[in-house]
Design a protein around this motif. Sequence first.
Motif, PDB file in Angstrom:
ATOM      1  N   UNK A 131     -31.012 -26.489  -6.436  1.00 61.89           N
ATOM      2  CA  UNK A 131     -31.110 -25.092  -6.013  1.00 61.89           C
ATOM      3  C   UNK A 131     -32.539 -24.570  -6.165  1.00 61.89           C
ATOM      4  N   UNK A 132     -33.233 -25.015  -7.214  1.00 60.00           N
ATOM      5  CA  UNK A 132     -34.616 -24.588  -7.404  1.00 60.00           C
ATOM      6  C   UNK A 132     -35.473 -24.997  -6.196  1.00 60.00           C
ATOM      7  N   UNK A 133     -35.329 -26.239  -5.779  1.00 54.73           N
ATOM      8  CA  UNK A 133     -36.098 -26.739  -4.625  1.00 54.73           C
ATOM      9  C   UNK A 133     -35.702 -25.988  -3.352  1.00 54.73           C
ATOM     10  N   UNK A 134     -34.392 -25.802  -3.152  1.00 57.11           N
ATOM     11  CA  UNK A 134     -33.922 -25.143  -1.936  1.00 57.11           C
ATOM     12  C   UNK A 134     -34.353 -23.684  -1.878  1.00 57.11           C
ATOM     13  N   UNK A 135     -34.271 -22.970  -3.023  1.00 52.73           N
ATOM     14  CA  UNK A 135     -34.672 -21.563  -3.037  1.00 52.73           C
ATOM     15  C   UNK A 135     -36.162 -21.410  -2.746  1.00 52.73           C
ATOM     16  N   UNK A 136     -36.981 -22.328  -3.281  1.00 50.31           N
ATOM     17  CA  UNK A 136     -38.418 -22.263  -3.001  1.00 50.31           C
ATOM     18  C   UNK A 136     -38.689 -22.517  -1.515  1.00 50.31           C
ATOM     19  N   UNK A 137     -37.974 -23.482  -0.947  1.00 53.27           N
ATOM     20  CA  UNK A 137     -38.130 -23.753   0.488  1.00 53.27           C
ATOM     21  C   UNK A 137     -37.729 -22.531   1.313  1.00 53.27           C
ATOM     22  N   UNK A 138     -36.621 -21.912   0.946  1.00 53.49           N
ATOM     23  CA  UNK A 138     -36.147 -20.739   1.681  1.00 53.49           C
ATOM     24  C   UNK A 138     -37.137 -19.585   1.586  1.00 53.49           C
ATOM     25  N   UNK A 139     -37.720 -19.400   0.381  1.00 54.40           N
ATOM     26  CA  UNK A 139     -38.700 -18.322   0.213  1.00 54.40           C
ATOM     27  C   UNK A 139     -39.930 -18.560   1.075  1.00 54.40           C
ATOM     28  N   UNK A 140     -40.434 -19.782   1.031  1.00 59.12           N
ATOM     29  CA  UNK A 140     -41.621 -20.093   1.839  1.00 59.12           C
ATOM     30  C   UNK A 140     -41.313 -19.942   3.331  1.00 59.12           C
ATOM     31  N   UNK A 141     -40.147 -20.395   3.738  1.00 59.42           N
ATOM     32  CA  UNK A 141     -39.766 -20.282   5.146  1.00 59.42           C
ATOM     33  C   UNK A 141     -39.641 -18.816   5.560  1.00 59.42           C
ATOM     34  N   UNK A 142     -39.076 -17.996   4.677  1.00 57.56           N
ATOM     35  CA  UNK A 142     -38.929 -16.562   4.972  1.00 57.56           C
ATOM     36  C   UNK A 142     -40.284 -15.888   5.103  1.00 57.56           C
ATOM     37  N   UNK A 143     -41.195 -16.205   4.160  1.00 58.89           N
ATOM     38  CA  UNK A 143     -42.527 -15.609   4.201  1.00 58.89           C
ATOM     39  C   UNK A 143     -43.277 -16.055   5.451  1.00 58.89           C
ATOM     40  N   UNK A 144     -43.185 -17.344   5.790  1.00 59.78           N
ATOM     41  CA  UNK A 144     -43.858 -17.854   6.994  1.00 59.78           C
ATOM     42  C   UNK A 144     -43.300 -17.199   8.255  1.00 59.78           C
ATOM     43  N   UNK A 145     -41.981 -17.013   8.289  1.00 59.22           N
ATOM     44  CA  UNK A 145     -41.363 -16.387   9.462  1.00 59.22           C
ATOM     45  C   UNK A 145     -41.812 -14.937   9.609  1.00 59.22           C
ATOM     46  N   UNK A 146     -41.844 -14.206   8.501  1.00 53.73           N
ATOM     47  CA  UNK A 146     -42.264 -12.803   8.539  1.00 53.73           C
ATOM     48  C   UNK A 146     -43.725 -12.682   8.964  1.00 53.73           C
ATOM     49  N   UNK A 147     -44.585 -13.564   8.436  1.00 45.70           N
ATOM     50  CA  UNK A 147     -45.995 -13.517   8.808  1.00 45.70           C
ATOM     51  C   UNK A 147     -46.186 -13.868  10.280  1.00 45.70           C
ATOM     52  N   UNK A 148     -45.424 -14.864  10.743  1.00 46.49           N
ATOM     53  CA  UNK A 148     -45.534 -15.240  12.150  1.00 46.49           C
ATOM     54  C   UNK A 148     -45.077 -14.104  13.067  1.00 46.49           C
ATOM     55  N   UNK A 149     -43.980 -13.453  12.680  1.00 48.71           N
ATOM     56  CA  UNK A 149     -43.485 -12.312  13.464  1.00 48.71           C
ATOM     57  C   UNK A 149     -44.496 -11.176  13.476  1.00 48.71           C
TER      58      UNK A 149
END
Length: 366
Positions: A131-149
């Motif tokens: 879960x630690x690895x998955x949550x970090x991946x999800x956070x990075x993906x969310x931040x990247x998506x928001x910045x791209x948008x």
Amino acid sequence: MSSIKQFFWWCAGVHEKTLVRCPEEHSKYVSIGATIFFTGLFASIAGGYALYFVFSGSPNALFYALLFGLTWGLAIFNLDRYIVLSIDKTQSSGKQFLQALPRIILAIIIGLVISRPLELKIFDKEIKEHLRVEYLKQQRATIDTLNSTFENKYLVEYSQLTALKKQADSLESTIRTSRQQLNHEIFGTKTEETSGVLGYGPYAKMKEENLKKQEIYLDTLRSRIQTKESQLLDRKTHEGLMDQKILSDKGLDSVINIAGFADRNAALSNLHKNPDGTINESTEYAVIFIALLFIFFECLPVFVKLMSGRDTYDNAILSQKIINNYESDTNIDVEKQALDKLKGHRTDVAIQRRMARLNEDYEASK
């Protein structure tokens, strides 16, 4: 010990007065009753543990878990007791299996359900790390998506900013070259762009004036770049993008500790997959074997009853049923045929005497 034995007899659903007259079957039905009891107990623990995840964080989580666990355990216990009790040992093996088949199918489903919460507890450390690895991946993906948008939304402003930075970089490179030429002119270094005359002459003054103009324009470009970046940063802050941050180890631990049943269950399902895409077969087999163990344990009461042969107690119960129907004058001829089939089977002495007496009464009435 007598009280425990009677309790397990009750769990097995036996008729105690009849079983007392069959001492050789006492231990067998104690084992069957104990199997049914512990199956219900494990179901209760697993069900309560599962619901504890559902209400995790709630002040009433423990109460709801205990209530549901007790209800679930009693339901499974009652179901096992009924199925074992309803298997007719006087029927053929095929018919007995058909009687038990719905319970076996249900046991497989129940085994999968009750094994999952305990698997979650057994692999708790591995699940938390996953879960630690998955949550970090999800956070990075969310931040990247928001910045791209955000960048797509303000594409014109970012294009202007990029153009200004390129212009500033190019001008800065030009200024460095011009400054080097100025030094060569002052110190009399002969090149294609310098006169080679030592001293601060008119040509050096002209180069210095051009250099100052370039530096002033560079400062202007840098000011415009800073203003543009400040505007974009203010818009990011206003739209909440700056609130999105990677959690610290302490914050991540807190999020993992309150992770719900769905996240943990998904993590357990993917636990056998390594980050590089390979399969960890040892973990995969461990999860499968634990599930199979609970499925077998759930089916055990039925299997024990099916594997046990027709015994004195079964004959006594059947005889008692036939005799009761016979004495009530319900379809006497059919019951007489059933009595004849019981001849040669082991029954207790009391039943044998009643069967003999009923046979005499039947012959006298003809």
